[in-house]
Design an enzyme around this catalytic site. Sequence first.
Site, PDB file in Angstrom:
ATOM      1  N   ASN A 139       0.873  -1.255   0.011  1.00 25.09           N
ATOM      2  CA  ASN A 139       0.020  -0.082   0.039  1.00 25.09           C
ATOM      3  C   ASN A 139       0.844   1.257   0.015  1.00 25.09           C
ATOM      4  O   ASN A 139       1.499   1.419   1.077  1.00 25.09           O
ATOM      5  CB  ASN A 139      -0.991  -0.049   1.243  1.00 25.09           C
ATOM      6  CG  ASN A 139      -1.831   1.480   1.111  1.00 25.09           C
ATOM      7  OD1 ASN A 139      -1.823   1.861   0.366  1.00 25.09           O
ATOM      8  ND2 ASN A 139      -2.390   1.663   2.420  1.00 25.09           N
ATOM      9  N   TRP A 140       1.146   2.053  -1.218  1.00 24.49           N
ATOM     10  CA  TRP A 140       1.935   3.020  -1.178  1.00 24.49           C
ATOM     11  C   TRP A 140       1.385   4.289  -0.842  1.00 24.49           C
ATOM     12  O   TRP A 140       2.074   5.158  -0.638  1.00 24.49           O
ATOM     13  CB  TRP A 140       2.231   3.213  -2.652  1.00 24.49           C
ATOM     14  CG  TRP A 140       3.076   2.215  -3.255  1.00 24.49           C
ATOM     15  CD1 TRP A 140       3.849   1.126  -2.683  1.00 24.49           C
ATOM     16  CD2 TRP A 140       3.650   2.165  -4.691  1.00 24.49           C
ATOM     17  NE1 TRP A 140       4.542   0.643  -3.573  1.00 24.49           N
ATOM     18  CE2 TRP A 140       4.699   1.289  -4.760  1.00 24.49           C
ATOM     19  CE3 TRP A 140       3.481   2.910  -5.873  1.00 24.49           C
ATOM     20  CZ2 TRP A 140       5.149   0.803  -5.824  1.00 24.49           C
ATOM     21  CZ3 TRP A 140       4.128   2.682  -6.904  1.00 24.49           C
ATOM     22  CH2 TRP A 140       5.261   1.642  -6.935  1.00 24.49           C
ATOM     23  N   LYS A 141      -0.020   4.186  -0.494  1.00 27.54           N
ATOM     24  CA  LYS A 141      -0.581   5.413   0.128  1.00 27.54           C
ATOM     25  C   LYS A 141      -0.371   6.742  -0.961  1.00 27.54           C
ATOM     26  O   LYS A 141      -0.449   6.520  -2.143  1.00 27.54           O
ATOM     27  CB  LYS A 141      -0.162   5.708   1.485  1.00 27.54           C
ATOM     28  CG  LYS A 141      -0.244   4.705   2.437  1.00 27.54           C
ATOM     29  CD  LYS A 141       0.002   4.862   3.697  1.00 27.54           C
ATOM     30  CE  LYS A 141       0.095   3.571   4.455  1.00 27.54           C
ATOM     31  NZ  LYS A 141      -0.021   3.941   5.865  1.00 27.54           N
ATOM     32  N   HIS A 156      -9.678   1.439   4.400  1.00 25.71           N
ATOM     33  CA  HIS A 156      -8.377   1.662   5.216  1.00 25.71           C
ATOM     34  C   HIS A 156      -8.757   2.573   6.353  1.00 25.71           C
ATOM     35  O   HIS A 156      -9.390   3.614   6.306  1.00 25.71           O
ATOM     36  CB  HIS A 156      -7.336   2.415   4.207  1.00 25.71           C
ATOM     37  CG  HIS A 156      -5.865   2.086   4.924  1.00 25.71           C
ATOM     38  ND1 HIS A 156      -5.564   3.111   5.766  1.00 25.71           N
ATOM     39  CD2 HIS A 156      -5.009   1.110   4.772  1.00 25.71           C
ATOM     40  CE1 HIS A 156      -4.269   2.811   6.114  1.00 25.71           C
ATOM     41  NE2 HIS A 156      -4.022   1.642   5.338  1.00 25.71           N
ATOM     42  N   GLU A 212      -7.129   4.994   7.371  1.00 21.99           N
ATOM     43  CA  GLU A 212      -6.657   6.403   7.014  1.00 21.99           C
ATOM     44  C   GLU A 212      -7.967   7.026   6.463  1.00 21.99           C
ATOM     45  O   GLU A 212      -8.285   8.201   6.669  1.00 21.99           O
ATOM     46  CB  GLU A 212      -5.345   6.626   6.251  1.00 21.99           C
ATOM     47  CG  GLU A 212      -4.389   6.231   7.082  1.00 21.99           C
ATOM     48  CD  GLU A 212      -3.116   5.836   6.371  1.00 21.99           C
ATOM     49  OE1 GLU A 212      -3.174   6.071   5.039  1.00 21.99           O
ATOM     50  OE2 GLU A 212      -2.111   5.300   7.000  1.00 21.99           O
ATOM     51  N   GLU A 251      -6.026  -4.839  10.396  1.00 21.49           N
ATOM     52  CA  GLU A 251      -4.903  -4.036  10.625  1.00 21.49           C
ATOM     53  C   GLU A 251      -5.202  -3.023  12.075  1.00 21.49           C
ATOM     54  O   GLU A 251      -6.016  -1.987  11.953  1.00 21.49           O
ATOM     55  CB  GLU A 251      -4.948  -2.881   9.306  1.00 21.49           C
ATOM     56  CG  GLU A 251      -4.524  -3.428   8.123  1.00 21.49           C
ATOM     57  CD  GLU A 251      -4.030  -2.364   7.181  1.00 21.49           C
ATOM     58  OE1 GLU A 251      -2.702  -2.684   7.045  1.00 21.49           O
ATOM     59  OE2 GLU A 251      -4.534  -1.525   6.828  1.00 21.49           O
ATOM     60  N   GLY A 270       1.747   2.458  10.785  1.00 20.97           N
ATOM     61  CA  GLY A 270       2.242   3.869  10.334  1.00 20.97           C
ATOM     62  C   GLY A 270       3.374   4.207  11.439  1.00 20.97           C
ATOM     63  O   GLY A 270       3.900   3.404  12.481  1.00 20.97           O
ATOM     64  N   SER A 272       2.900  -2.127  10.401  1.00 19.43           N
ATOM     65  CA  SER A 272       3.987  -2.022  10.741  1.00 19.43           C
ATOM     66  C   SER A 272       4.977  -3.409  10.294  1.00 19.43           C
ATOM     67  O   SER A 272       5.953  -3.983  10.865  1.00 19.43           O
ATOM     68  CB  SER A 272       4.447  -1.763  12.248  1.00 19.43           C
ATOM     69  OG  SER A 272       4.098  -0.532  12.243  1.00 19.43           O
ATOM     70  N   GLY A 276       2.822  -1.285   4.147  1.00 20.30           N
ATOM     71  CA  GLY A 276       2.859   0.228   4.055  1.00 20.30           C
ATOM     72  C   GLY A 276       4.221   0.805   3.667  1.00 20.30           C
ATOM     73  O   GLY A 276       4.950   0.514   2.591  1.00 20.30           O
TER      74      GLY A 276
HETATM   75  C1  PEP Z   1      -1.101   0.506   6.158  1.00 20.65           C
HETATM   76  O1  PEP Z   1      -1.094   1.646   5.895  1.00 20.65           O
HETATM   77  O2  PEP Z   1      -1.954  -0.283   5.889  1.00 20.65           O
HETATM   78  C2  PEP Z   1       0.147  -0.006   6.770  1.00 20.65           C
HETATM   79  C3  PEP Z   1       0.137  -1.301   7.112  1.00 20.65           C
HETATM   80  O3  PEP Z   1       1.234   0.805   7.014  1.00 20.65           O
HETATM   81  P1  PEP Z   1       2.491   0.543   7.937  1.00 20.65           P
HETATM   82  O4  PEP Z   1       3.055  -0.782   7.335  1.00 20.65           O
HETATM   83  O5  PEP Z   1       3.280   1.629   7.301  1.00 20.65           O
HETATM   84  O6  PEP Z   1       2.308   0.389   9.172  1.00 20.65           O
END
Ligand code: PEP
Length: 252
Positions: A9-11, A93, A95, A163, A169, A211, A232
């Site tokens: 997931n590149w956001k 998601h 976010e 998640e 994040g 993470s 992420g």
């Molecule tokens: C995400 O945003 O779905 C995510 C898992 O991010 P990260 O791996 O950076 O915690």
Amino acid sequence: MTKKVIIANWKMNPQSLTEAKKIVTAITTKVSHFKKVSVIIAPPVIYLESLAKLQNTTLAGQNLFWEESGAYTGEHSGTMLAKSGATYVIVGHSERRAMGETNEMVNKKVKAALKAGLKPILCIGESVRDEKGDYHTFIKEQIMQSLAGLKKVNLKNVIIAYEPVWAIGKNAKREATPAESLEMSIFIKKVLSDMFGAVATKTVALIYGGSVNTKNAEAFLSDGGVDGVLVGRESLTPLKFIQIVYSAEHLS
Ligand code: PEP
């Protein structure tokens, strides 16, 4: 043999199409011959059509709107995503939920995705873990309301990403443990089984996100009770992401 699913997931990254192409090419060059893993990349929607032209690339949108067309400034439909080369779409998601997306809206998006022939990657997860375990009720509601009205047959086209928001994040409170992932995977399957029956539940892919990195990916994949991971931050650094995919391919 079911393949492990590794989702990037590149956001809202990277900052240019040139950079996006470089990352995809670096990843696919190294992993496209792997047999035991499916890699899905979710770039910003604006890069989809160009990235879809690159070989061995499976793409996901990061969001969609539930209507097909009309006066919805800034939105895009599932059909538009599919025509731009997406096979999957992330829905709900955390976010986006933080920006006001409700379970009811997520439900409409899941249905719109399926109608457009896309496979929804439904994100669920609690913001906090209370000692009494009330987060179980929260997760149960998220699942029941987000998947309301789906048929058993739809489930084989749905990925559920657990998640926990507190583990996502760079401001994550802490990393979750594979044991916590395993406990939630059992709980999520029980909720699904009560809704759709045990047979249909077996067809859903359940993955963990929050993470995930080169150090913990293997433990989540082998002991977390999941069929894959959603990555992420570490998915934007090809060497790190490739290492995560490699650990899925070479699980013992
Ligand atoms: C995400 O945003 O779905 C995510 C898992 O991010 P990260 O791996 O950076 O915690």
